[in-house]
Design an enzyme around this catalytic site. Structure first.
Site, PDB file in Angstrom:
ATOM      1  N   LYS A  43       0.419  -1.361   0.047  1.00  0.00           N
ATOM      2  CA  LYS A  43      -0.032  -0.222   0.238  1.00  0.00           C
ATOM      3  C   LYS A  43       1.008   1.323   0.014  1.00  0.00           C
ATOM      4  CE  LYS A  43      -3.386  -2.330   3.418  1.00  0.00           C
ATOM      5  NZ  LYS A  43      -4.202  -1.730   4.354  1.00  0.00           N
ATOM      6  N   GLU A  99       7.975   2.186  -5.441  1.00  0.00           N
ATOM      7  CA  GLU A  99       8.027   1.669  -4.232  1.00  0.00           C
ATOM      8  C   GLU A  99       8.086   2.790  -3.449  1.00  0.00           C
ATOM      9  OE1 GLU A  99       8.020  -0.038  -1.978  1.00  0.00           O
ATOM     10  OE2 GLU A  99       8.726  -1.805  -1.583  1.00  0.00           O
ATOM     11  N   ILE A 101       9.199   3.077  -0.009  1.00  0.00           N
ATOM     12  CA  ILE A 101      11.105   2.605   0.718  1.00  0.00           C
ATOM     13  C   ILE A 101      12.082   1.719   0.470  1.00  0.00           C
ATOM     14  CG2 ILE A 101      10.249   2.265   2.504  1.00  0.00           C
ATOM     15  CD1 ILE A 101      11.782   3.828   4.788  1.00  0.00           C
ATOM     16  N   VAL A 102      13.088   1.167  -0.064  1.00  0.00           N
ATOM     17  CA  VAL A 102      13.723   0.703   0.029  1.00  0.00           C
ATOM     18  C   VAL A 102      14.814   0.375   1.614  1.00  0.00           C
ATOM     19  CG1 VAL A 102      15.783  -0.669  -1.073  1.00  0.00           C
ATOM     20  CG2 VAL A 102      13.477   0.883  -2.510  1.00  0.00           C
ATOM     21  N   ASP A 103      15.199  -1.018   2.343  1.00  0.00           N
ATOM     22  CA  ASP A 103      14.985  -0.742   2.993  1.00  0.00           C
ATOM     23  C   ASP A 103      16.501  -2.065   3.056  1.00  0.00           C
ATOM     24  OD1 ASP A 103      16.150  -1.321   6.305  1.00  0.00           O
ATOM     25  OD2 ASP A 103      14.261  -1.609   6.719  1.00  0.00           O
ATOM     26  N   THR A 107      12.418  -6.604  -1.254  1.00  0.00           N
ATOM     27  CA  THR A 107      11.321  -6.278  -1.957  1.00  0.00           C
ATOM     28  C   THR A 107      11.143  -5.897  -3.674  1.00  0.00           C
ATOM     29  OG1 THR A 107      10.028  -5.649  -0.035  1.00  0.00           O
ATOM     30  CG2 THR A 107       9.066  -5.587  -2.176  1.00  0.00           C
ATOM     31  N   LYS A 131      16.928   3.867   2.668  1.00  0.00           N
ATOM     32  CA  LYS A 131      17.628   3.916   3.778  1.00  0.00           C
ATOM     33  C   LYS A 131      18.887   3.539   3.473  1.00  0.00           C
ATOM     34  CE  LYS A 131      14.258   2.907   6.847  1.00  0.00           C
ATOM     35  NZ  LYS A 131      13.331   1.716   7.971  1.00  0.00           N
ATOM     36  N   ASP A 159       3.392   3.464   6.594  1.00  0.00           N
ATOM     37  CA  ASP A 159       3.093   3.319   7.690  1.00  0.00           C
ATOM     38  C   ASP A 159       3.659   2.884   8.722  1.00  0.00           C
ATOM     39  OD1 ASP A 159       2.491   0.368   6.523  1.00  0.00           O
ATOM     40  OD2 ASP A 159       1.583   0.467   8.532  1.00  0.00           O
TER      41      ASP A 159
HETATM   42  P1  IMP Z   1      12.863  -3.824   2.485  1.00  0.00           P
HETATM   43  O1  IMP Z   1      12.380  -5.449   1.343  1.00  0.00           O
HETATM   44  O2  IMP Z   1      13.250  -4.568   3.145  1.00  0.00           O
HETATM   45  O3  IMP Z   1      13.795  -2.846   1.131  1.00  0.00           O
HETATM   46  O4  IMP Z   1      11.361  -3.363   2.569  1.00  0.00           O
HETATM   47  C1  IMP Z   1      10.566  -2.779   1.641  1.00  0.00           C
HETATM   48  C2  IMP Z   1       9.688  -2.814   2.240  1.00  0.00           C
HETATM   49  O5  IMP Z   1       9.405  -2.513   3.782  1.00  0.00           O
HETATM   50  C3  IMP Z   1       8.798  -0.747   1.960  1.00  0.00           C
HETATM   51  O6  IMP Z   1       7.782  -0.862   0.812  1.00  0.00           O
HETATM   52  C4  IMP Z   1       7.436  -0.948   3.064  1.00  0.00           C
HETATM   53  O7  IMP Z   1       6.748  -1.663   3.030  1.00  0.00           O
HETATM   54  C5  IMP Z   1       8.446  -1.732   4.819  1.00  0.00           C
HETATM   55  N1  IMP Z   1       9.430  -0.455   5.605  1.00  0.00           N
HETATM   56  C6  IMP Z   1      10.679  -0.407   5.444  1.00  0.00           C
HETATM   57  N2  IMP Z   1      10.965   0.451   5.980  1.00  0.00           N
HETATM   58  C7  IMP Z   1       9.831   1.316   5.970  1.00  0.00           C
HETATM   59  C8  IMP Z   1       9.940   2.427   7.238  1.00  0.00           C
HETATM   60  O8  IMP Z   1      10.803   2.987   7.542  1.00  0.00           O
HETATM   61  N3  IMP Z   1       8.361   2.677   7.472  1.00  0.00           N
HETATM   62  C9  IMP Z   1       7.333   1.835   6.637  1.00  0.00           C
HETATM   63  N4  IMP Z   1       7.667   1.111   5.674  1.00  0.00           N
HETATM   64  C10 IMP Z   1       8.797   0.939   5.588  1.00  0.00           C
HETATM   65 MG    MG Z   2       6.145  -1.431   0.390  1.00  0.00          MG
END
Ligand code: IMP
Ligand code: MG
Length: 177
Positions: A43, A99, A101-103, A107, A131, A159
């Site tokens: 979302k 997207e 955010i990329v953490d 994803t 990040k 969120d």
């Molecule tokens: P990744 O797969 O670890 O890169 O995470 C990406 C997904 O985690 C994003 O699409 C968000 O849905 C969620 N996410 C990661 N960090 C945050 C944050 O600080 N706030 C909200 N959602 C986050």
């Molecule tokens: Mg997301």
């Protein structure tokens, strides 16, 4: 949760200016290429996608996709599962994954791989936030709005347990609030 304005990390005006810059860059890059399919990741990307898509000056259509991460305890296991697919074929199309955010990168990595196997003309990535220092898999993000540190942020679509998505700015969640 996130009551004080002092938690604001990126103000609404800064977001809007940066979204405009990204739209200008994307419009220039895809000019004359016959259109772009924007794939918003639900979302979290819905507000960013709404603003970005309206500022583009090239032919574009909007699609949505939804994924969920398998959780093990509080940490993401890195395994991603598709829970809603795009409605139209992307074969032969230029695709931009949008997207919030990329953490860790899991994803976006999963989505890029999946869409690339479907015969798109091109697949690129756009994220409002990235990040720094959190990547567990290497994934190139072609368009990044802002680099932030390793903190949990909410607002502008993002969120915390479904709360605070509709805040107009990006705020850092302070656990003690
Ligand atoms: P990744 O797969 O670890 O890169 O995470 C990406 C997904 O985690 C994003 O699409 C968000 O849905 C969620 N996410 C990661 N960090 C945050 C944050 O600080 N706030 C909200 N959602 C986050
Ligand atoms: Mg997301």
């Amino acid at each position: 949760m996130s009551k004080p304005d002092s938690n604001v990390l990126i103000a609404e005006s800064e977001i809007q200016q940066r979204v405009g810059e990204l739209a200008t860059q994307i419009s220039a890059d895809y000019a004359g290429k016959g259109g772009l399919v924007l794939v918003g990741v639900l979302k979290g990307a819905f507000i960013f996608l709404a603003d970005l898509s309206r500022r583009l000056t090239i032919p574009r259509v909007v699609e949505f996709i939804a994924v969920s991460s398998y959780e093990s305890g509080s940490a993401s296991s890195g395994a991603v599962r598709l829970v809603m697919d795009v409605r139209e074929s992307i074969e032969g199309k230029h695709v931009l994954v949008v997207e919030d955010i990329v953490d860790t990168g899991h994803t976006m990595h999963y989505l890029m791989e999946m869409l690339n196997t479907r015969g798109a003309a091109s697949v690129r990535a756009c994220a409002l936030l990235q990040k720094t220092g959190c990547a567990q898999v290497e994934v190139n993000i072609d368009y990044v709005g802002f680099q932030i540190g390793d903190k949990w942020v909410v607002g502008y679509g993002l969120d915390y347990a479904e709360q605070d998505r509709t805040l107009p700015d990006i705020r850092v969640i302070q656990p003690e609030d």
